[in-house]
Design a protein around this motif. Structure first.
Motif, PDB file in Angstrom:
ATOM      1  N   LEU A 106      40.893  42.532  41.393  1.00 29.03           N
ATOM      2  CA  LEU A 106      41.023  42.722  39.938  1.00 29.03           C
ATOM      3  C   LEU A 106      40.224  43.980  39.597  1.00 29.03           C
ATOM      4  O   LEU A 106      39.005  43.951  39.447  1.00 29.03           O
ATOM      5  CB  LEU A 106      40.479  41.510  39.167  1.00 29.03           C
ATOM      6  N   ILE A 148      46.038  34.084  38.698  1.00 35.50           N
ATOM      7  CA  ILE A 148      44.737  33.787  39.322  1.00 35.50           C
ATOM      8  C   ILE A 148      44.221  32.435  38.819  1.00 35.50           C
ATOM      9  O   ILE A 148      43.739  31.604  39.590  1.00 35.50           O
ATOM     10  CB  ILE A 148      43.704  34.901  39.019  1.00 35.50           C
ATOM     11  N   ILE A 189      36.570  37.121  43.631  1.00 35.94           N
ATOM     12  CA  ILE A 189      37.261  38.175  42.892  1.00 35.94           C
ATOM     13  C   ILE A 189      36.637  39.489  43.350  1.00 35.94           C
ATOM     14  O   ILE A 189      35.410  39.638  43.376  1.00 35.94           O
ATOM     15  CB  ILE A 189      37.089  38.015  41.366  1.00 35.94           C
ATOM     16  N   THR A 232      36.444  43.540  42.919  1.00 38.25           N
ATOM     17  CA  THR A 232      36.707  44.601  41.946  1.00 38.25           C
ATOM     18  C   THR A 232      36.261  45.947  42.502  1.00 38.25           C
ATOM     19  O   THR A 232      35.113  46.117  42.903  1.00 38.25           O
ATOM     20  CB  THR A 232      35.970  44.287  40.628  1.00 38.25           C
ATOM     21  N   PRO A 282      35.257  31.929  39.781  1.00 42.53           N
ATOM     22  CA  PRO A 282      35.340  32.091  41.237  1.00 42.53           C
ATOM     23  C   PRO A 282      34.014  31.685  41.882  1.00 42.53           C
ATOM     24  O   PRO A 282      32.990  31.575  41.200  1.00 42.53           O
ATOM     25  CB  PRO A 282      35.587  33.598  41.396  1.00 42.53           C
TER      26      PRO A 282
END
Ligand code: SF4
Length: 269
Positions: free
Chosen positions: A135, A162, A175, A177, A200
């Motif tokens: 993400l 998600i 997750i 990033t 998460p």
């Protein structure tokens, strides 16, 4: 349509990763890079085939054969990633189960999350011990510019996928990033709200430091790419370790979710 058999091994490594330790990579996609995104920073280079339909790229028997050559699997984990988006592989669930049974090691999957709204993808991925979902932005325009998804993908659809996956998944969900520039206050606040909703097990903040070749280089699957002198390599201006650490600390303080970023020596691994 299945790709023709190739002598190229679909298992590579071991790869040293700041997230998974020492891991063997399984490539369920194959010699041609295939993805539902075409991220501006992708270490595979420009994706050769953009698609969002699932198909069987590499027979499970071939991966079984290639994995056998690495016995006794002296690694911490097996990771499915490779030459594109692993959830595009129709035999994903079969590959995960086969690798778990053969190696007795935890199996993780790195995914861009674009197919997570599909119940069959949720079921296949649900068999993995760990899943890391990309993400990279919370603003639709920026997300589109960074990840360049196959139309008609949308950021709200990704979030919904998600969250739907999260509700049924019993394994370790991260997750992931990739920061290309420092985030403003509003983006950080939106990100915190999303992480609180998704809950998460872990958040991973990283930045691209790997060069991007102008063509698909298969060895870019691992962390020792073998570029030729004629390859043109594009390098990104990454955010600093300090910015990563600040973002990581802030997200963890706001969400109480363990948040990690790589040490300077392990950036982008
Ligand atoms: S999702 Fe992963 S494989 Fe696909 S283009 Fe982005 S970085 Fe490359």
């Amino acid at each position: 349509m299945a790709q023709p058999h190739t002598p190229i091994s679909m298992v590579y490594g071991p790869v040293q990763s700041w997230r998974f330790g020492r891991s063997l990579g399984i490539d369920p996609i194959g010699a041609i890079s295939v993805c539902s995104y075409n991220c501006v920073y992708c270490q595979l280079g420009t994706i050769e085939r953009l698609q969002s339909d699932r198909q069987c790229f590499v027979p499970t028997q071939q991966i079984h054969h290639d994995l056998q050559a690495f016995a006794p699997w002296d690694v911490d984990a097996i990771t499915l990633s490779g030459s594109g988006e692993p959830t595009l592989a129709l035999n994903l669930g079969e590959i995960i189960t086969m690798a778990q049974q053969m190696t007795q090691r935890p199996v993780g999957v790195l995914t861009n999350g674009s197919l997570l709204s599909d119940p069959q993808v949720q079921q296949d991925l649900g068999q993995a011990d760990a899943v890391a979902v990309k993400l990279d932005a919370v603003q639709p325009t920026l997300w589109g510019r960074i990840n360049r998804p196959v139309a008609p993908a949308s950021l709200p659809e990704l979030w919904d996928g998600i969250q739907a996956f999260r509700q049924g998944y019993k394994g370790h969900l991260a997750i992931q990033t990739m920061m290309l520039s420092p985030w403003d206050e509003a983006s950080q606040a939106t990100y915190v709200q999303l992480m609180q909703a998704i809950a998460p097990d872990e958040i991973q903040i990283n930045t691209p430091t790997r060069a991007q070749p102008d063509r698909h280089v298969l060895s870019a699957r691992g962390n020792a790419p073998n570029y030729s002198p004629s390859d043109s390599l594009r390098r990104f201006k990454s955010v600093s370790v300090e910015v990563l650490q600040q973002m990581s600390d802030r997200i963890q303080a706001a969400t109480q979710i363990p948040t990690r970023c790589p040490s300077p020596a392990l950036l982008s691994r």
